[in-house]
Structures are given as C-alpha cells and as structure tokens.
Design a protein around this motif. Structure first.
Motif, mmCIF file in Angstrom:
data_model
loop_
_atom_site.group_PDB
_atom_site.id
_atom_site.type_symbol
_atom_site.label_atom_id
_atom_site.label_comp_id
_atom_site.label_asym_id
_atom_site.label_seq_id
_atom_site.Cartn_x
_atom_site.Cartn_y
_atom_site.Cartn_z
ATOM 1 N N GLY A 121 0.822 -1.200 0.000
ATOM 2 C CA GLY A 121 0.000 0.000 0.000
ATOM 3 C C GLY A 121 0.853 1.244 0.000
ATOM 4 N N PHE A 122 0.261 2.338 0.448
ATOM 5 C CA PHE A 122 0.995 3.592 0.525
ATOM 6 C C PHE A 122 0.496 4.381 1.719
ATOM 7 N N SER A 123 1.247 5.394 2.086
ATOM 8 C CA SER A 123 0.880 6.274 3.195
ATOM 9 C C SER A 123 1.073 7.721 2.785
ATOM 10 N N SER A 124 0.245 8.578 3.325
ATOM 11 C CA SER A 124 0.460 10.024 3.243
ATOM 12 C C SER A 124 1.088 10.439 4.562
ATOM 13 N N LEU A 125 2.148 11.231 4.484
ATOM 14 C CA LEU A 125 2.870 11.670 5.678
ATOM 15 C C LEU A 125 2.757 13.188 5.796
ATOM 16 N N PHE A 126 2.253 13.650 6.938
ATOM 17 C CA PHE A 126 2.080 15.075 7.190
ATOM 18 C C PHE A 126 3.097 15.502 8.245
ATOM 19 N N LEU A 127 3.948 16.447 7.892
ATOM 20 C CA LEU A 127 5.016 16.910 8.783
ATOM 21 C C LEU A 127 4.409 17.568 10.016
ATOM 22 N N SER A 128 4.780 17.066 11.211
ATOM 23 C CA SER A 128 4.245 17.626 12.456
ATOM 24 C C SER A 128 5.334 18.217 13.347
ATOM 25 N N ASN A 129 6.590 17.852 13.106
ATOM 26 C CA ASN A 129 7.688 18.388 13.910
ATOM 27 C C ASN A 129 8.906 18.575 13.012
ATOM 28 N N ASN A 130 9.512 19.745 13.065
ATOM 29 C CA ASN A 130 10.675 20.060 12.246
ATOM 30 C C ASN A 130 11.557 21.008 13.047
ATOM 31 N N GLU A 131 12.547 20.467 13.731
ATOM 32 C CA GLU A 131 13.427 21.285 14.566
ATOM 33 C C GLU A 131 14.882 20.910 14.334
ATOM 34 N N ILE A 132 15.730 21.917 14.338
ATOM 35 C CA ILE A 132 17.178 21.714 14.307
ATOM 36 C C ILE A 132 17.737 22.420 15.524
ATOM 37 N N PHE A 133 18.576 21.715 16.273
ATOM 38 C CA PHE A 133 19.128 22.300 17.482
ATOM 39 C C PHE A 133 20.589 21.936 17.630
ATOM 40 N N SER A 134 21.259 22.709 18.449
ATOM 41 C CA SER A 134 22.672 22.505 18.741
ATOM 42 C C SER A 134 22.786 21.938 20.154
ATOM 43 N N GLU A 135 23.687 20.984 20.333
ATOM 44 C CA GLU A 135 23.924 20.402 21.648
ATOM 45 C C GLU A 135 25.385 20.558 22.013
ATOM 46 N N THR A 136 25.642 21.179 23.152
ATOM 47 C CA THR A 136 26.994 21.354 23.664
ATOM 48 C C THR A 136 26.969 21.074 25.157
ATOM 49 N N ALA A 137 27.717 20.083 25.583
ATOM 50 C CA ALA A 137 27.872 19.761 27.010
ATOM 51 C C ALA A 137 26.529 19.675 27.728
ATOM 52 N N GLY A 138 25.564 18.984 27.133
ATOM 53 C CA GLY A 138 24.266 18.788 27.754
ATOM 54 C C GLY A 138 23.298 19.936 27.591
ATOM 55 N N SER A 139 23.716 21.021 26.977
ATOM 56 C CA SER A 139 22.851 22.176 26.770
ATOM 57 C C SER A 139 22.332 22.160 25.336
ATOM 58 N N ARG A 140 21.022 22.389 25.164
ATOM 59 C CA ARG A 140 20.411 22.399 23.836
ATOM 60 C C ARG A 140 19.965 23.814 23.482
ATOM 61 N N THR A 141 20.294 24.236 22.258
ATOM 62 C CA THR A 141 19.866 25.528 21.752
ATOM 63 C C THR A 141 19.086 25.288 20.470
ATOM 64 N N LEU A 142 17.834 25.707 20.440
ATOM 65 C CA LEU A 142 17.020 25.564 19.251
ATOM 66 C C LEU A 142 17.500 26.559 18.205
ATOM 67 N N LEU A 143 17.883 26.048 17.031
ATOM 68 C CA LEU A 143 18.401 26.902 15.965
ATOM 69 C C LEU A 143 17.310 27.331 14.996
ATOM 70 N N GLY A 144 16.414 26.421 14.663
ATOM 71 C CA GLY A 144 15.384 26.730 13.679
ATOM 72 C C GLY A 144 14.817 25.461 13.103
ATOM 73 N N GLU A 145 14.574 25.487 11.785
ATOM 74 C CA GLU A 145 13.997 24.328 11.122
ATOM 75 C C GLU A 145 14.594 24.156 9.737
ATOM 76 N N ALA A 146 14.474 22.941 9.209
ATOM 77 C CA ALA A 146 14.963 22.646 7.868
ATOM 78 C C ALA A 146 13.994 23.247 6.849
ATOM 79 N N SER A 147 14.532 23.897 5.851
ATOM 80 C CA SER A 147 13.694 24.547 4.839
ATOM 81 C C SER A 147 13.485 23.674 3.612
ATOM 82 N N ASN A 148 14.087 22.488 3.582
ATOM 83 C CA ASN A 148 13.976 21.637 2.399
ATOM 84 C C ASN A 148 13.113 20.391 2.634
#
Length: 167
Positions: free
Chosen positions: A81-108
């Motif tokens: 069969g097939f599936s339709s996939l709807f994007l529900s989460n799109n995040e890019i973040f940086s991780e340094t020494a246990g700290s997370r910084t949200l950078l943005g999202e993928a544009s592609n």
C-alpha cells in the motif's frame, strides 16, 4: 561548527537548507565553521564539541491491503500500500555539554510526502475473535525533501505489533 548566541537580532549561518529561527523565538544565533576560526587566540578557545541535531515527526495516514497466504492458527499475509505523511515536527538544534539551543527548522522538507509500503504480516489466533499481529515493514519515502545535495532516498524499516479484536 561553532554555535553561539549573539546580542544582535541578525544571524548568520553556514548551514545549507536551515532557516535560522524558523517558527521558534530564537533569532539571535550565529553558526560558523570551526575551520574559519584559525585566528582564535588562547588555549582551548573552542575545546568543547558541538553537534547539530535534527528532529522530524510525521502523522502517517496509511492505506494498505493484506493478502492472506495462510489462514490457520498461524496466519501469513502479504501487505502492500501507501501512506500520506504530514510533517508535524521540524526542529534543528545545537547540543553542547548537555545544553540544547534551538536553531530553527529545515527549509527543504515538504509538508506532505508519501511512502510506498511493503511487508509481511504474521498473526497468531488466540481464539476466533482475538489475534496477535507482528508485521515487519519496509517503507520507501517519496517527495520528502527538495534541494538536497546528492541522491538521498529515505526509507524506514519497522516492526509493528498489536492485537486484533473481531466483533
């Protein structure tokens, strides 16, 4: 890569297909390559490693057909069969020494994409009304990304389980 917060509202990025800030509140982040910092003075100026991570989530709406090869106590089915996939989460973040910084999202990443699904279904009949299902599946994604470098063709391999109750 070196990721740091700046005081100004402008941001710079050397990451392709990343929209800094995206739908998030972070807009004062700069990303530069560590190779461009060869003029940095002092010991261990940038000693900690930073990783750039991406988190994607989808809501999947499948339409599949099963063909029963055997229909005894242990049943075997072919699934397609097939599936339709709807994007529900799109995040890019940086991780340094246990700290997370949200950078943005993928544009592609396309908001809607599709997958072709193939698998084998195994079901064990406990009774006439209750089955236990085990379904290894292969899902080949179609139209997920645009503007990629190279010939990237994403796919999923998963094992789905559950109970079927017949009324």
């Amino acid at each position: 890569m070196v990721v740091f917060q700046t005081l100004s509202a402008s941001s710079s990025s050397s990451l392709q297909n990343v929209e800094i800030g995206g739908n998030s509140v972070v807009s004062n982040v700069s990303i530069i390559s560590r190779d461009n910092l060869s003029s940095a003075k002092g010991p261990d100026a940038f000693a900690s490693n930073t990783s750039i991570n991406q988190d994607m989530g989808y809501i999947e709406v499948p339409l599949e057909i099963q063909y029963a090869l055997t229909n005894k106590k242990l049943g075997v089915n072919l699934i397609g069969g097939f599936s339709s996939l709807f994007l529900s989460n799109n995040e890019i973040f940086s991780e340094t020494a246990g700290s997370r910084t949200l950078l943005g999202e993928a544009s592609n990443i396309n908001k809607v994409s599709y997958s072709a699904n193939f698998g084998i279904g195994l079901n064990y009949k406990f009774s006439k009304k209750i089955d236990l299902n085990l379904e290894p599946m292969f899902k080949y994604q179609i139209n997920t990304f645009n503007n990629t470098s190279g010939d990237f063709k994403p796919y999923f391999i998963g094992v789905y389980t559950g109970f079927a109750i017949k009324f």
